[in-house]
Design a protein around this motif. Structure first.
Motif, PDB file in Angstrom:
ATOM      1  N   GLU A   2       0.828  -1.211   0.000  1.00  0.00           N
ATOM      2  CA  GLU A   2       0.000   0.000   0.000  1.00  0.00           C
ATOM      3  C   GLU A   2       0.857   1.254   0.000  1.00  0.00           C
ATOM      4  O   GLU A   2       0.465   2.275  -0.567  1.00  0.00           O
ATOM      5  CB  GLU A   2      -0.911  -0.032   1.232  1.00  0.00           C
ATOM      6  N   ARG A   5       1.746   1.959  -3.584  1.00  0.00           N
ATOM      7  CA  ARG A   5       0.615   2.558  -4.314  1.00  0.00           C
ATOM      8  C   ARG A   5       0.454   4.036  -3.938  1.00  0.00           C
ATOM      9  O   ARG A   5       0.217   4.882  -4.795  1.00  0.00           O
ATOM     10  CB  ARG A   5      -0.671   1.801  -4.020  1.00  0.00           C
ATOM     11  N   GLU A   6       0.595   4.337  -2.670  1.00  0.00           N
ATOM     12  CA  GLU A   6       0.456   5.720  -2.210  1.00  0.00           C
ATOM     13  C   GLU A   6       1.519   6.619  -2.846  1.00  0.00           C
ATOM     14  O   GLU A   6       1.214   7.713  -3.331  1.00  0.00           O
ATOM     15  CB  GLU A   6       0.582   5.743  -0.688  1.00  0.00           C
ATOM     16  N   ALA A   8       3.213   5.956  -5.617  1.00  0.00           N
ATOM     17  CA  ALA A   8       2.999   5.973  -7.068  1.00  0.00           C
ATOM     18  C   ALA A   8       1.902   6.957  -7.451  1.00  0.00           C
ATOM     19  O   ALA A   8       2.039   7.703  -8.428  1.00  0.00           O
ATOM     20  CB  ALA A   8       2.663   4.566  -7.566  1.00  0.00           C
ATOM     21  N   VAL A   9       0.823   6.975  -6.686  1.00  0.00           N
ATOM     22  CA  VAL A   9      -0.256   7.931  -6.965  1.00  0.00           C
ATOM     23  C   VAL A   9       0.253   9.351  -6.799  1.00  0.00           C
ATOM     24  O   VAL A   9      -0.066  10.239  -7.607  1.00  0.00           O
ATOM     25  CB  VAL A   9      -1.474   7.648  -6.056  1.00  0.00           C
ATOM     26  N   ILE A  91       1.347  -2.593  -9.628  1.00  0.00           N
ATOM     27  CA  ILE A  91       0.834  -1.359  -9.014  1.00  0.00           C
ATOM     28  C   ILE A  91       1.083  -0.173  -9.942  1.00  0.00           C
ATOM     29  O   ILE A  91       0.195   0.663 -10.149  1.00  0.00           O
ATOM     30  CB  ILE A  91       1.474  -1.143  -7.626  1.00  0.00           C
ATOM     31  N   ASP A  94      -1.330  -0.272 -12.806  1.00  0.00           N
ATOM     32  CA  ASP A  94      -2.668   0.110 -12.376  1.00  0.00           C
ATOM     33  C   ASP A  94      -2.799   1.623 -12.204  1.00  0.00           C
ATOM     34  O   ASP A  94      -3.782   2.226 -12.643  1.00  0.00           O
ATOM     35  CB  ASP A  94      -3.002  -0.606 -11.064  1.00  0.00           C
ATOM     36  N   VAL A  95      -1.808   2.244 -11.595  1.00  0.00           N
ATOM     37  CA  VAL A  95      -1.876   3.688 -11.347  1.00  0.00           C
ATOM     38  C   VAL A  95      -1.783   4.456 -12.670  1.00  0.00           C
ATOM     39  O   VAL A  95      -2.550   5.406 -12.906  1.00  0.00           O
ATOM     40  CB  VAL A  95      -0.780   4.119 -10.355  1.00  0.00           C
ATOM     41  N   ARG A  98      -5.086   4.082 -14.446  1.00  0.00           N
ATOM     42  CA  ARG A  98      -6.163   4.867 -13.831  1.00  0.00           C
ATOM     43  C   ARG A  98      -6.075   6.337 -14.250  1.00  0.00           C
ATOM     44  O   ARG A  98      -7.077   6.954 -14.621  1.00  0.00           O
ATOM     45  CB  ARG A  98      -6.105   4.749 -12.310  1.00  0.00           C
TER      46      ARG A  98
END
Length: 143
Positions: A2, A5-6, A8-9, A91, A94-95, A98
């Protein structure tokens, strides 16, 4: 995972924000003609969406150590084995996807707004054609 992901976003979102700022500047440059402004915004946002989708497909073959996300991760959160590298690539894919989808939706919205302006009678800007230099030099000189 997680934490990856944080980060990467955050990193990809910041890059998309700067791209959106540049697109907004171009649209403001065309603000004298709303159809041209929204068409330019749509085309540039579509280009940004294409780049993000391409980056999503290329994420699997990218070395995690060459990404900005890797630099922002602390030593414990960095992927160490093959499975965690696979998760890192998933990940990132996916980012990127999105943000690419969101950019594609914004580009379609910009195209729709430009069509609404056309339906209300606005026209896209078309610069006046300039005479060719060869024709301009063939002026008749009075005798």
């Amino acid at each position: 995972m997680e934490k990856i992901r944080e980060v990467a976003v955050f990193c990809i979102g910041r890059a998309v924000m700067f791209g959106s700022l540049a697109i907004t500047c171009v649209m403001v440059g065309f603000s004298f003609n709303p159809v041209s402004a929204f068409r330019a915004g749509a085309v540039l946002t579509l280009l940004m969406a294409a780049i993000l989708i391409w980056k999503a497909y290329a994420a699997a073959s990218q070395n995690p150590k060459s990404t900005e996300v890797w630099m922002y991760l602390d030593q414990k959160a960095r992927p160490a084995n093959e499975h965690s590298r696979f998760m890192f690539a998933a990940i990132m894919r996916d980012v990127y996807a999105r943000f690419g989808q969101a950019s594609l939706a914004v580009a379609c919205l910009f195209f729709a707004i430009s069509l609404v302006f056309v339906m209300f009678g606005f026209e896209a800007y078309q610069p006046e054609p300039r005479p060719h230099t060869a024709q301009a030099t063939e002026q008749v000189v009075p005798e």
